[in-house]
Design an enzyme around this catalytic site. Structure first.
Site, PDB file in Angstrom:
ATOM      1  CB  VAL A   1      -0.699   0.061   1.112  1.00 48.86           C
ATOM      2  CG1 VAL A   1      -1.446   1.186   1.471  1.00 48.86           C
ATOM      3  CG2 VAL A   1      -1.727  -1.326   1.278  1.00 48.86           C
ATOM      4  CB  CYS A   2       1.285   4.392  -2.511  1.00 53.58           C
ATOM      5  SG  CYS A   2       2.177   5.813  -2.427  1.00 53.58           S
ATOM      6  CB  ILE A   3       3.867   4.805   2.761  1.00 55.74           C
ATOM      7  CG1 ILE A   3       4.312   5.701   4.087  1.00 55.74           C
ATOM      8  CG2 ILE A   3       5.188   5.623   2.155  1.00 55.74           C
ATOM      9  CD1 ILE A   3       5.408   4.920   4.797  1.00 55.74           C
TER      10      ILE A   3
ATOM     11  CB  ALA B   1      -1.692   4.726   2.698  1.00 57.46           C
TER      12      ALA B   1
END
Lengths: 114, 132
Positions: free
Chosen positions: B77-79, B82
């Site tokens: 999940v793209c930090i 997110a």
């Protein structure tokens, strides 16, 4: 080459910024990247935009050559149907017709269109 | 063949996580591999274990978790995307002094570099947004 297609209007959410971040992630890893603006994405290129509460896209676009992104394309038909002329948009964007867009997409290894 | 799967659009408000899951199942069933699944933009909400849709509706978070456990998939999940949207793991919750975390165990936070790296190592990259 990686192609990022921008088709959402500016300042309507994170789309334009997150598309740019994606392009930069590729160039950071030495993958050539180009941007193509179609549909409502062409509004992102207006030179007269002056956002007050969001980060300026114009400033981001101006900085792209420093990050190695030199190819910006915009679809002629998308400009025409919205009454936008080439003098309305920022410099250093190549205007191409929809046939050339198709060729560009077909000749690219990877395409993202958020 | 190896594929990287990229999802851009959110569960509930789009079908992207569902279509991506169906593709992943078919791809694996055909004997191919998945290098990484990358959730970007609004699709990061797929990582939120706090979502509780009604039982008879598609649960993107849970379904991806099941497939990941079954096939040992790397769900990233793209930090940056997110954190903007309130999807956060325990470390980041502590760092930003947030009251809770919600990233599911089958998912991990990672940077866009991991998407680029995965696409370079894959034969195919297949993306799923709101337009399909």
């Amino acid at each position: 080459m990686q192609l990022i297609i921008q088709r959402q209007p500016p300042y309507s959410g994170q789309n334009a910024y997150e598309s740019l971040d994606l392009a930069l992630a590729y160039t950071v890893m030495d993958v050539e990247c180009a941007l193509l603006f179609i549909d409502d994405g062409v509004w992102q290129l207006l030179r007269s935009q002056a956002p007050t509460t969001q980060k300026s896209l114009i400033k981001n676009f101006a900085a792209l050559p420093m990050y190695g992104i030199e190819k910006l394309y915009v679809e002629r038909e998308s400009l025409l149907t919205r009454g936008i002329t080439t003098s309305d948009i920022i410099d250093n964007v190549e205007v191409i017709d929809s046939e050339a867009c198709r060729e560009l997409i077909a000749s690219t290894r990877g395409v993202f269109a958020l | 063949m190896k594929a990287t799967i990229v999802v851009y659009s959110a569960p509930i408000t789009s079908r992207a996580p569902f279509h991506a899951l169906e593709f992943a199942r078919a791809w694996l069933a055909a004997g191919h591999q998945i290098e990484r699944v990358f959730f970007y933009a609004d699709a990061v909400l797929t990582g939120a274990a706090s979502a509780a849709p009604p039982r008879d509706e598609f649960d993107a978070h849970q379904q991806w978790e099941l497939l990941a456990c079954e096939h040992d998939l790397d769900l990233v999940v793209c930090i940056a995307a997110a954190l903007r949207r309130g999807v956060i793991n325990n470390d980041e919750a502590k760092r930003f002094q947030r009251p809770a975390y919600n990233l599911g165990n089958a998912y991990r936070l990672g940077g866009l570099g991991e998407l680029v790296e995965a696409t370079l190592m894959s034969d195919r990259t297949v993306s799923f947004g709101r337009h399909i």
